[in-house]
Design a protein around this motif. Structure first.
Motif, mmCIF file in Angstrom:
data_model
loop_
_atom_site.group_PDB
_atom_site.id
_atom_site.type_symbol
_atom_site.label_atom_id
_atom_site.label_comp_id
_atom_site.label_asym_id
_atom_site.label_seq_id
_atom_site.Cartn_x
_atom_site.Cartn_y
_atom_site.Cartn_z
ATOM 1 N N LEU B 4 0.867 -1.175 0.000
ATOM 2 C CA LEU B 4 0.000 0.000 0.000
ATOM 3 C C LEU B 4 0.902 1.222 0.000
ATOM 4 N N ALA B 5 0.726 2.093 -0.979
ATOM 5 C CA ALA B 5 1.423 3.376 -0.957
ATOM 6 C C ALA B 5 0.430 4.401 -0.433
ATOM 7 N N LYS B 6 0.722 4.963 0.733
ATOM 8 C CA LYS B 6 -0.158 5.965 1.327
ATOM 9 C C LYS B 6 0.420 7.344 1.044
ATOM 10 N N ILE B 7 -0.276 8.097 0.225
ATOM 11 C CA ILE B 7 0.263 9.357 -0.290
ATOM 12 C C ILE B 7 -0.552 10.542 0.207
ATOM 13 N N LEU B 8 0.118 11.484 0.825
ATOM 14 C CA LEU B 8 -0.531 12.736 1.231
ATOM 15 C C LEU B 8 -0.098 13.835 0.269
ATOM 16 N N VAL B 9 -1.071 14.576 -0.247
ATOM 17 C CA VAL B 9 -0.778 15.687 -1.144
ATOM 18 C C VAL B 9 -1.396 16.939 -0.542
ATOM 19 N N PHE B 10 -0.572 17.962 -0.327
ATOM 20 C CA PHE B 10 -1.138 19.171 0.276
ATOM 21 C C PHE B 10 -0.558 20.425 -0.353
ATOM 22 N N PRO B 11 -1.253 21.553 -0.222
ATOM 23 C CA PRO B 11 -0.784 22.796 -0.844
ATOM 24 C C PRO B 11 0.569 23.184 -0.263
ATOM 25 N N ARG B 12 1.460 23.658 -1.137
ATOM 26 C CA ARG B 12 2.761 24.113 -0.676
ATOM 27 C C ARG B 12 2.623 25.314 0.251
ATOM 28 N N GLU B 13 3.562 25.444 1.159
ATOM 29 C CA GLU B 13 3.676 26.613 2.028
ATOM 30 C C GLU B 13 3.648 27.863 1.147
ATOM 31 N N GLY B 14 2.765 28.797 1.452
ATOM 32 C CA GLY B 14 2.745 30.042 0.689
ATOM 33 C C GLY B 14 1.716 30.049 -0.428
ATOM 34 N N VAL B 15 1.184 28.868 -0.762
ATOM 35 C CA VAL B 15 0.121 28.809 -1.778
ATOM 36 C C VAL B 15 -1.222 28.936 -1.057
ATOM 37 N N LEU B 16 -2.088 29.796 -1.574
ATOM 38 C CA LEU B 16 -3.372 30.025 -0.919
ATOM 39 C C LEU B 16 -4.224 28.760 -0.934
ATOM 40 N N ASP B 17 -4.628 28.319 0.243
ATOM 41 C CA ASP B 17 -5.440 27.116 0.372
ATOM 42 C C ASP B 17 -6.880 27.559 0.653
ATOM 43 N N THR B 18 -7.621 27.841 -0.424
ATOM 44 C CA THR B 18 -8.978 28.415 -0.265
ATOM 45 C C THR B 18 -9.910 27.458 0.460
ATOM 46 N N GLN B 19 -9.778 26.166 0.158
ATOM 47 C CA GLN B 19 -10.636 25.173 0.795
ATOM 48 C C GLN B 19 -10.384 25.142 2.308
#
Lengths: 85, 85
Positions: B4-19
């Motif tokens: 199982l490859a468990k992958i987390l993807v998140f907005p980079r530091e400094g990128v506006l995370d509107t959600q």
């Protein structure tokens, strides 16, 4: 104190995960033939203030119940981490 | 073997995370005043066949680069787990 609640939300077993199926097929098409199955969920990271880890976890559980998770079709897990500055 | 490859993807530091901003505000509105910040990303779980953990990790990294992650605005982390039946 400051805590990070790291919350994983994913489709319950048996609930059709259309997004996961689509990504699984796309991976197969571009050559990743070793892929058997893909599941896609949300990762929610909440930075919150609490007096201890127990309180942070209780608050995170409440957030999941009231807003973040749809218990009918989604499952979730929570990990609490203390932020040390 | 199955991994199982468990992958987390998140907005980079400094990128506006509107959600994340929207969910943070919503949590505040329904009474969770202890919340300071929310970040929202994706959780992708890939079930794949590989001869060892190293091969599974390399494949998962390639999948991220080619399809799953937009490196310009997103960051990711991968954890590999062996599935024992």
């Amino acid at each position: 104190m400051n805590y990070l609640a790291k919350i994983l939300v994913f489709p319950r077993e048996g609930v059709l995960d259309t997004q996961g199926k689509a990504v699984g097929k796309a991976l197969g098409r571009i050559g990743f033939s070793s892929v058997k199955d893909v599941k896609i969920g949300k990762y929610i990271q909440v930075n919150l203030e609490a007096k201890d880890e127990k309180e942070a976890e209780t608050a995170a559980e409440e957030m999941c119940r009231e807003l973040l998770v749809n218990d009918l079709v989604e499952d979730h897990s929570i990990r609490i981490e203390r932020i040390v500055l």
